[in-house]
Design a protein around this motif. Structure first.
Motif, PDB file in Angstrom:
ATOM      1  N   MET A   1      25.944 101.152 -20.934  1.00  0.00           N
ATOM      2  CA  MET A   1      26.309  99.806 -21.349  1.00  0.00           C
ATOM      3  C   MET A   1      25.094  99.079 -21.942  1.00  0.00           C
ATOM      4  SD  MET A   1      28.346  97.134 -18.941  1.00  0.00           S
ATOM      5  CE  MET A   1      28.753  95.529 -19.599  1.00  0.00           C
ATOM      6  N   LYS A   2      25.376  98.247 -22.939  1.00  0.00           N
ATOM      7  CA  LYS A   2      24.274  97.544 -23.599  1.00  0.00           C
ATOM      8  C   LYS A   2      24.111  96.130 -23.071  1.00  0.00           C
ATOM      9  CE  LYS A   2      23.859  99.708 -28.112  1.00  0.00           C
ATOM     10  NZ  LYS A   2      24.227  99.581 -29.519  1.00  0.00           N
ATOM     11  N   PHE A   3      22.869  95.728 -22.908  1.00  0.00           N
ATOM     12  CA  PHE A   3      22.582  94.369 -22.450  1.00  0.00           C
ATOM     13  C   PHE A   3      21.606  93.691 -23.393  1.00  0.00           C
ATOM     14  CE2 PHE A   3      23.819  96.818 -18.790  1.00  0.00           C
ATOM     15  CZ  PHE A   3      24.677  95.980 -18.123  1.00  0.00           C
ATOM     16  N   ARG A   4      21.750  92.391 -23.488  1.00  0.00           N
ATOM     17  CA  ARG A   4      20.830  91.582 -24.274  1.00  0.00           C
ATOM     18  C   ARG A   4      19.957  90.828 -23.264  1.00  0.00           C
ATOM     19  NH1 ARG A   4      21.361  88.548 -29.230  1.00  0.00           N
ATOM     20  NH2 ARG A   4      20.519  86.480 -28.950  1.00  0.00           N
ATOM     21  N   VAL A   5      18.658  91.021 -23.375  1.00  0.00           N
ATOM     22  CA  VAL A   5      17.752  90.478 -22.363  1.00  0.00           C
ATOM     23  C   VAL A   5      16.780  89.483 -22.989  1.00  0.00           C
ATOM     24  CG1 VAL A   5      16.095  91.099 -20.573  1.00  0.00           C
ATOM     25  CG2 VAL A   5      17.864  92.720 -21.217  1.00  0.00           C
ATOM     26  N   GLN A   6      16.569  88.378 -22.307  1.00  0.00           N
ATOM     27  CA  GLN A   6      15.557  87.426 -22.744  1.00  0.00           C
ATOM     28  C   GLN A   6      14.503  87.274 -21.658  1.00  0.00           C
ATOM     29  OE1 GLN A   6      17.585  83.758 -23.805  1.00  0.00           O
ATOM     30  NE2 GLN A   6      17.482  84.361 -25.953  1.00  0.00           N
ATOM     31  N   VAL A   7      13.247  87.385 -22.062  1.00  0.00           N
ATOM     32  CA  VAL A   7      12.155  87.135 -21.130  1.00  0.00           C
ATOM     33  C   VAL A   7      11.428  85.882 -21.611  1.00  0.00           C
ATOM     34  CG1 VAL A   7      10.089  88.077 -20.052  1.00  0.00           C
ATOM     35  CG2 VAL A   7      11.899  89.623 -20.802  1.00  0.00           C
ATOM     36  N   ALA A   8      11.468  84.833 -20.799  1.00  0.00           N
ATOM     37  CA  ALA A   8      10.815  83.570 -21.146  1.00  0.00           C
ATOM     38  C   ALA A   8       9.503  83.495 -20.387  1.00  0.00           C
ATOM     39  CB  ALA A   8      11.713  82.400 -20.772  1.00  0.00           C
ATOM     40  N   VAL A   9       8.398  83.445 -21.125  1.00  0.00           N
ATOM     41  CA  VAL A   9       7.066  83.420 -20.512  1.00  0.00           C
ATOM     42  C   VAL A   9       6.436  82.057 -20.756  1.00  0.00           C
ATOM     43  CG1 VAL A   9       4.804  84.517 -20.461  1.00  0.00           C
ATOM     44  CG2 VAL A   9       6.809  85.886 -21.006  1.00  0.00           C
ATOM     45  N   LEU A  10       6.101  81.357 -19.672  1.00  0.00           N
ATOM     46  CA  LEU A  10       5.461  80.039 -19.798  1.00  0.00           C
ATOM     47  C   LEU A  10       4.199  80.010 -18.957  1.00  0.00           C
ATOM     48  CD1 LEU A  10       8.484  77.577 -19.538  1.00  0.00           C
ATOM     49  CD2 LEU A  10       6.940  77.763 -21.475  1.00  0.00           C
ATOM     50  N   LEU A  11       3.229  79.205 -19.390  1.00  0.00           N
ATOM     51  CA  LEU A  11       2.029  79.008 -18.574  1.00  0.00           C
ATOM     52  C   LEU A  11       2.429  78.343 -17.265  1.00  0.00           C
ATOM     53  CD1 LEU A  11      -0.494  77.719 -21.260  1.00  0.00           C
ATOM     54  CD2 LEU A  11      -0.746  79.778 -19.904  1.00  0.00           C
ATOM     55  N   LYS A  12       1.730  78.685 -16.180  1.00  0.00           N
ATOM     56  CA  LYS A  12       1.987  78.038 -14.895  1.00  0.00           C
ATOM     57  C   LYS A  12       1.766  76.537 -15.014  1.00  0.00           C
ATOM     58  CE  LYS A  12       0.845  81.881 -11.874  1.00  0.00           C
ATOM     59  NZ  LYS A  12      -0.183  82.503 -11.042  1.00  0.00           N
ATOM     60  N   LYS A  13       2.470  75.791 -14.208  1.00  0.00           N
ATOM     61  CA  LYS A  13       2.373  74.318 -14.242  1.00  0.00           C
ATOM     62  C   LYS A  13       0.926  73.844 -14.041  1.00  0.00           C
ATOM     63  CE  LYS A  13       6.835  72.505 -14.026  1.00  0.00           C
ATOM     64  NZ  LYS A  13       7.273  73.271 -15.202  1.00  0.00           N
TER      65      LYS A  13
END
Lengths: 84, 84
Positions: free
Chosen positions: A1-13
């Motif tokens: 099965m195919k999945f669409r993945v998003q990885v959101a990378v943000l600097l720590k607060k």
């Protein structure tokens, strides 16, 4: 099965984000009021083929930790959705 | 009311994304199989104070179009959530 993945990378607060501060200043200088805490991060989108959503989430979280984000300075979120 | 807004900016599908291609190669060279179509974009997170969710969405979409994304090369999505 195919999945669409998003990885959101943000600097720590707790880490200073000069790019976010610059965007905030730019928006305010254009007269956009009522905004604060602007942070700029990376978004990595990919297609993954695997058996289950859970499997994909586990794998991509490991990849993000090892390769896509710097765990010293950054945090990340992994969002997995079935590909339509 | 306070809202937490995310603007996800990605290159259009028709535009070559060398950064995405580099990430894809890096993941594959680490033995991660079953991935494709890796794209790398920007994620801008901000807090906005305004009357309604709809108002915030309209405003931030206009800002994104004018300042945060380049509409020639990039597309963007705006996600608005109430701040807890």
């Amino acid at each position: 099965m195919k999945f669409r993945v998003q990885v959101a990378v943000l600097l720590k607060k707790s880490v200073l984000d000069p790019q976010g501060a610059a965007v905030e200043r730019a928006l305010k200088s254009h007269g956009y009021e009522g905004i604060k805490a602007v942070r700029v991060g990376k978004l990595i989108e990919l297609e993954v083929e695997d058996e289950s959503r859970c499997e994909v989430k586990t794998k991509v979280t490991a990849w993000a930790d090892q390769l896509l984000a710097n765990p010293v300075l950054e945090t990340f979120d992994v969002i997995v959705e079935p590909q339509l």
